[in-house]
Design a protein around this motif. Structure first.
Motif, PDB file in Angstrom:
ATOM      1  N   PHE A  11      -1.669   6.588  -3.270  1.00  0.00           N
ATOM      2  CA  PHE A  11      -1.409   6.084  -1.738  1.00  0.00           C
ATOM      3  C   PHE A  11      -2.729   5.674  -1.374  1.00  0.00           C
ATOM      4  CE2 PHE A  11      -1.793   6.614   2.856  1.00  0.00           C
ATOM      5  CZ  PHE A  11      -0.879   5.956   3.295  1.00  0.00           C
ATOM      6  N   LEU A  13      -4.736   2.348   1.546  1.00  0.00           N
ATOM      7  CA  LEU A  13      -4.493   1.369   2.582  1.00  0.00           C
ATOM      8  C   LEU A  13      -5.292  -0.035   2.391  1.00  0.00           C
ATOM      9  CD1 LEU A  13      -5.318   3.575   5.831  1.00  0.00           C
ATOM     10  CD2 LEU A  13      -3.047   2.908   4.860  1.00  0.00           C
ATOM     11  N   ASP A 101      -5.224  -0.583  10.097  1.00  0.00           N
ATOM     12  CA  ASP A 101      -4.194  -0.187   9.412  1.00  0.00           C
ATOM     13  C   ASP A 101      -3.342   1.099   9.857  1.00  0.00           C
ATOM     14  OD1 ASP A 101      -4.849  -2.098   7.343  1.00  0.00           O
ATOM     15  OD2 ASP A 101      -5.980  -0.607   6.062  1.00  0.00           O
ATOM     16  N   GLU A 216      -0.760  10.115   4.322  1.00  0.00           N
ATOM     17  CA  GLU A 216       0.293  10.182   3.701  1.00  0.00           C
ATOM     18  C   GLU A 216       1.254  11.010   4.136  1.00  0.00           C
ATOM     19  OE1 GLU A 216       1.768   9.941  -1.004  1.00  0.00           O
ATOM     20  OE2 GLU A 216      -0.241  10.424  -0.498  1.00  0.00           O
ATOM     21  N   TYR A 257       0.800  -0.373  -0.107  1.00  0.00           N
ATOM     22  CA  TYR A 257       0.200   1.171   0.013  1.00  0.00           C
ATOM     23  C   TYR A 257       0.197   1.761  -1.249  1.00  0.00           C
ATOM     24  CZ  TYR A 257       0.996   0.048   4.810  1.00  0.00           C
ATOM     25  OH  TYR A 257       0.966  -0.530   6.214  1.00  0.00           O
TER      26      TYR A 257
END
Length: 276
Positions: A11, A13, A101, A216, A257
């Motif tokens: 994960f 951004l 984000d 996450e 992502y």
């Protein structure tokens, strides 16, 4: 570098990707500057006829540069403080991008109280909203130490020598060396070296990564898609083809992502859209 713990997640951004790119570019620039100064000093040490100021002036003239001497006291330490400006400027931009984000993911604004730095505001907001930011024991002290070292160079009014020394002595140096055993850092502000720049950058990347990772587990991807259906505007192209719809949604989420959603999640998301 050192004992890197497993990240255990793909994960990320967009702000993290931009930070990594910027820091990589800055690393290359600083490494180039460090290489050239070391090569220059090696060249000087290989001769014994000229003093350093004479040699410097001679080499400068050969490159059509007007430079006769370096009169700045402890200029090597000054140089390493100068290096610190670059990663902190990148981190400042990261914090701005992180807020954007976060807004897209959770439809919430991260407030910036006037009596706090952006970094502290984001940290406090995340903790108040039960996001678990798990950093190394030394991360925040180390971050503040190098930040103040940077500030002491960039802003004459911020030369808080006593405060800087106090923070330096509060850093859990043994923990730093356990995490980064190959680095000769941190050092006190009068004896900074190239490893301090490497450590500073590594610590900033670690903190940024932890800020990203803590989001996450709080993500509700169904709600995210509901609020941001425009991101999936091409889904209609695959009307009547569920397999292609699933692949499309997976690819959009993955490209933004870095994660691949499970089949139940994808099925719940497909129920949002009024297509077959």
């Amino acid at each position: 570098m050192g004992n890197r713990p497993a990240r255990n997640s793909t994960f990320y951004l967009p702000c993290r990707k931009r930070l990594w790119k910027a820091l990589g570019e800055y690393d290359a620039l600083v490494e180039y500057m460090e290489l050239t100064t070391r090569k220059f000093k090696t060249l000087y040490n290989s001769q014994h006829e000229l003093s350093f100021s004479e040699f410097l002036s001679k080499e400068a003239k050969s490159e059509d540069i007007c430079l006769n001497n370096l009169t700045l006291e402890n200029y090597e330490c000054f140089k390493y403080k100068y290096y610190l400006i670059l990663p902190y400027s990148a981190f400042d931009r990261f914090l701005d991008d992180f807020r954007k984000d976060f807004k897209l993911l959770f439809d919430k604004d991260v407030p910036l109280p006037q009596n706090k730095t952006r970094f502290q505001s984001i940290l406090d907001f995340l903790k108040e909203n039960f996001f678990a930011v798990q950093t190394d024991s030394f991360s925040y002290k180390l971050f503040d130490y190098y930040r103040l070292c940077r500030n002491s160079l960039a802003h004459d009014s911020l030369k808080k020598t006593t405060e800087i020394e106090a923070i330096f002595h509060a850093i859990k140096v043994d923990d730093v060396h356990l995490r980064y055993p190959n680095l000769d850092a941190p050092n006190d502000m009068k004896n900074l070296n190239f490893d301090d720049f490497i450590l500073c950058t590594a610590n900033i990347k670690s903190i940024a990564d932890k800020l990203v990772l803590c989001l996450e587990d709080k993500m509700n991807w169904v709600d995210f898609v509901k609020r941001n259906s425009k991101l999936f505007s091409k889904l209609n192209r695959f009307k009547g083809n569920k397999e292609r719809q699933v692949i499309y949604i997976e690819n959009v989420i993955f490209s933004m992502y870095g994660i691949k959603l499970s089949a139940p999640y994808i099925n719940d998301i497909l129920e949002i859209f009024p297509i077959e």
